[in-house]
Design a protein around this motif. Structure first.
Motif, mmCIF file in Angstrom:
data_model
loop_
_atom_site.group_PDB
_atom_site.id
_atom_site.type_symbol
_atom_site.label_atom_id
_atom_site.label_comp_id
_atom_site.label_asym_id
_atom_site.label_seq_id
_atom_site.Cartn_x
_atom_site.Cartn_y
_atom_site.Cartn_z
ATOM 1 N N TRP A 121 0.808 -1.227 0.000
ATOM 2 C CA TRP A 121 0.000 0.000 0.000
ATOM 3 C C TRP A 121 0.845 1.282 0.000
ATOM 4 O O TRP A 121 0.338 2.356 0.312
ATOM 5 N N HIS A 122 2.124 1.166 -0.392
ATOM 6 C CA HIS A 122 2.956 2.375 -0.380
ATOM 7 C C HIS A 122 2.456 3.408 -1.384
ATOM 8 O O HIS A 122 1.874 3.075 -2.424
ATOM 9 N N ASN A 123 2.687 4.662 -1.052
ATOM 10 C CA ASN A 123 2.309 5.784 -1.916
ATOM 11 C C ASN A 123 3.521 6.502 -2.492
ATOM 12 O O ASN A 123 3.413 7.641 -2.944
ATOM 13 N N GLY A 124 4.668 5.842 -2.436
ATOM 14 C CA GLY A 124 5.879 6.445 -2.998
ATOM 15 C C GLY A 124 6.963 6.686 -1.978
ATOM 16 O O GLY A 124 8.116 6.897 -2.332
ATOM 17 N N ILE A 125 6.611 6.671 -0.674
ATOM 18 C CA ILE A 125 7.613 6.826 0.384
ATOM 19 C C ILE A 125 7.438 5.685 1.382
ATOM 20 O O ILE A 125 6.351 5.498 1.938
ATOM 21 N N ILE A 126 8.525 4.949 1.585
ATOM 22 C CA ILE A 126 8.545 3.841 2.543
ATOM 23 C C ILE A 126 9.589 4.168 3.598
ATOM 24 O O ILE A 126 10.717 4.560 3.273
ATOM 25 N N ALA A 127 9.236 4.022 4.858
ATOM 26 C CA ALA A 127 10.140 4.386 5.940
ATOM 27 C C ALA A 127 10.924 3.176 6.431
ATOM 28 O O ALA A 127 10.376 2.083 6.586
ATOM 29 N N ASN A 128 12.208 3.396 6.659
ATOM 30 C CA ASN A 128 13.092 2.419 7.287
ATOM 31 C C ASN A 128 13.047 2.696 8.798
ATOM 32 O O ASN A 128 13.278 3.821 9.228
ATOM 33 N N PRO A 129 12.751 1.711 9.635
ATOM 34 C CA PRO A 129 12.616 1.981 11.067
ATOM 35 C C PRO A 129 13.933 2.371 11.741
ATOM 36 O O PRO A 129 15.014 2.265 11.165
ATOM 37 N N ASN A 130 13.805 2.772 12.984
ATOM 38 C CA ASN A 130 14.959 3.055 13.836
ATOM 39 C C ASN A 130 15.802 1.788 13.985
ATOM 40 O O ASN A 130 15.275 0.682 14.065
ATOM 41 N N CYS A 131 17.118 1.968 14.047
ATOM 42 C CA CYS A 131 18.030 0.822 14.089
ATOM 43 C C CYS A 131 17.744 -0.104 15.263
ATOM 44 O O CYS A 131 17.722 -1.332 15.114
ATOM 45 N N VAL A 341 4.732 4.829 -8.688
ATOM 46 C CA VAL A 341 3.881 5.488 -7.695
ATOM 47 C C VAL A 341 2.490 5.639 -8.296
ATOM 48 O O VAL A 341 2.311 6.296 -9.325
ATOM 49 N N LYS A 342 1.508 5.019 -7.653
ATOM 50 C CA LYS A 342 0.146 5.017 -8.195
ATOM 51 C C LYS A 342 -0.463 6.412 -8.207
ATOM 52 O O LYS A 342 -1.116 6.814 -9.158
ATOM 53 N N ASP A 343 -0.270 7.148 -7.124
ATOM 54 C CA ASP A 343 -0.827 8.499 -7.018
ATOM 55 C C ASP A 343 0.302 9.446 -6.617
ATOM 56 O O ASP A 343 0.718 9.480 -5.465
ATOM 57 N N THR A 344 0.813 10.199 -7.565
ATOM 58 C CA THR A 344 1.970 11.076 -7.315
ATOM 59 C C THR A 344 1.590 12.360 -6.592
ATOM 60 O O THR A 344 2.454 13.212 -6.356
ATOM 61 N N THR A 345 0.325 12.509 -6.202
ATOM 62 C CA THR A 345 -0.103 13.736 -5.509
ATOM 63 C C THR A 345 -0.245 13.556 -4.015
ATOM 64 O O THR A 345 -0.558 14.497 -3.296
ATOM 65 N N VAL A 346 -0.030 12.339 -3.500
ATOM 66 C CA VAL A 346 -0.280 12.049 -2.086
ATOM 67 C C VAL A 346 0.533 12.948 -1.153
ATOM 68 O O VAL A 346 0.043 13.409 -0.120
ATOM 69 N N PHE A 347 1.784 13.224 -1.511
ATOM 70 C CA PHE A 347 2.665 13.993 -0.614
ATOM 71 C C PHE A 347 2.817 15.455 -1.068
ATOM 72 O O PHE A 347 3.715 16.144 -0.585
ATOM 73 N N GLN A 348 1.948 15.896 -1.943
ATOM 74 C CA GLN A 348 2.046 17.284 -2.404
ATOM 75 C C GLN A 348 1.209 18.210 -1.536
ATOM 76 O O GLN A 348 0.227 17.802 -0.943
#
Length: 348
Positions: A121-131, A341-348
């Motif tokens: 379900w990513h929208n173009g940005i995927i977070a890497n957790p804290n070490c 990226v399915k929807d390039t406006t999510v983070f705009q």
């Protein structure tokens, strides 16, 4: 997407983690046709080693992501906040190593051994957790699946490399100064780190926990996908260069014996069990350095509660705690055909 067309950018390529990311891409023979090194204007033009040659570092700009398929960020939260949306808008999938997007509801927070399904379900940005969170949840997930974890009490013993190259240099310098009968001057940390332990990582919050400790609380719940898990943490910086160690106490709904936990963890992905106290075999930071695995040992019953276990978890914070996890996410994006990226406006 074929290897002949795949373009990957590493943002923050001149930093300690950025260089490790390039090294990890090389070692794992990541299927990229082209790898681009990006960093700030002051680093532009410098060269970083990659795949038997060198890459010339380019300046990071808002236009850097045209034609790039995957961008692996390790350049700090403010840089990620500013530039990751431009990447997503350009159709480039970002795997971000900072804390900027971890708790954002629009972004999956992913450890491939734990919750790979969240990549869907990513929208173009995927977070890497804290070490420190990454290595802990790698060990928690198989036990949670077997017996459902109710509560986690974790104390971390974290290497200075988690703070960056300046902290590595400071520890080395302070050791030299002390052996030469000189008084070390703390610059990176509020107190001397050499031959010391600081129960203080990141800033203190209103509840008197540090931001690092609360990251472990909130990120664990998000990654594990179970809000019923209760987590409390104490994070300590110790004078070790590489490798975070953690004392992890868990309480489960169903009884798990140490032998059962050991057997489960031995079969779990990404884990190496080192657990033979009679032979003095247990995980240590010095042996985890440079290794991909999360090491688990000292698995024993908590005799103060009905369904409790203690264990010792160690991993290289720059490898599995940062670079490797990010590269594994990128590999899984390719494997599951989740680029674009399915929807390039999510983070705009």
């Amino acid at each position: 997407m074929s290897k002949e067309k795949l373009v990957v950018a590493v943002v923050g390529a001149t930093g300690a983690v950025g260089r490790e990311m390039l090294k990890t891409l090389e070692q794992r023979a990541f299927p990229a046709h082209k790898v681009i090194a990006l960093a700030s204007a002051r680093s532009a033009g410098t060269r970083v080693p990659f795949n038997g040659t060198e890459l010339t570092v380019q300046e990071l700009t808002e236009e850097s992501f045209e034609g790039v398929d995957i961008a692996i960020f390790s350049a700090g939260g403010s840089t990620s906040e500013k530039f990751a949306p431009f990447a997503a808008k350009a159709g480039c999938v970002v795997v971000d190593n900072s804390s900027a997007w971890r708790m954002d509801k629009r972004c999956p927070l992913v450890v491939p051994e734990v919750n790979p399904q969240d990549l869907e379900w990513h929208n173009g940005i995927i977070a890497n957790p804290n070490c420190s969170t990454i290595q802990m949840v790698v060990a928690l997930k198989p036990l949670h699946d077997a017996a459902k974890i109710k509560r986690v009490v974790v104390s971390t013993y974290q290497a200075v490399s988690g703070t960056g190259q300046k902290a590595i240099d400071e520890l080395e310098s302070q050791v030299r100064q002390l052996f030469n009968m000189q008084q070390p001057e703390p610059k990176v940390y509020p107190y001397q780190i050499a031959f010391n332990a600081l129960p203080h990582i990141d800033v203190f919050l209103d509840n008197d926990y540090t931001k690092e400790e609360m990251k472990m609380v909130h990120e664990t719940v998000k990654i594990m996908g179970d809000e019923s898990i209760k987590v409390t943490a104490t994070a300590v910086r110790i004078p070790v260069f590489y490798g975070h160690s953690e004392s992890v106490n868990i309480e489960t709904e169903k009884k798990l014996t140490p032998a059962q936990a050991r057997a489960i963890l031995t079969q779990a992905p990404g884990i190496t069990v080192l657990d033979n106290p009679k032979e003095k075999i247990y995980p240590m930071a010095i042996e985890a350095t440079g290794e991909d695995a999360t090491f688990v040992g000292r698995i024993r019953e908590d005799e103060t509660i009905e369904n409790g276990l203690n264990m010792w978890v160690v991993a290289d914070n720059i490898r599995k705690g940062a670079a490797l996890n990010a590269v594994q996410i990128a590999e899984m994006l390719i494997e599951r055909d989740l680029l674009g990226v399915k929807d390039t406006t999510v983070f705009q």
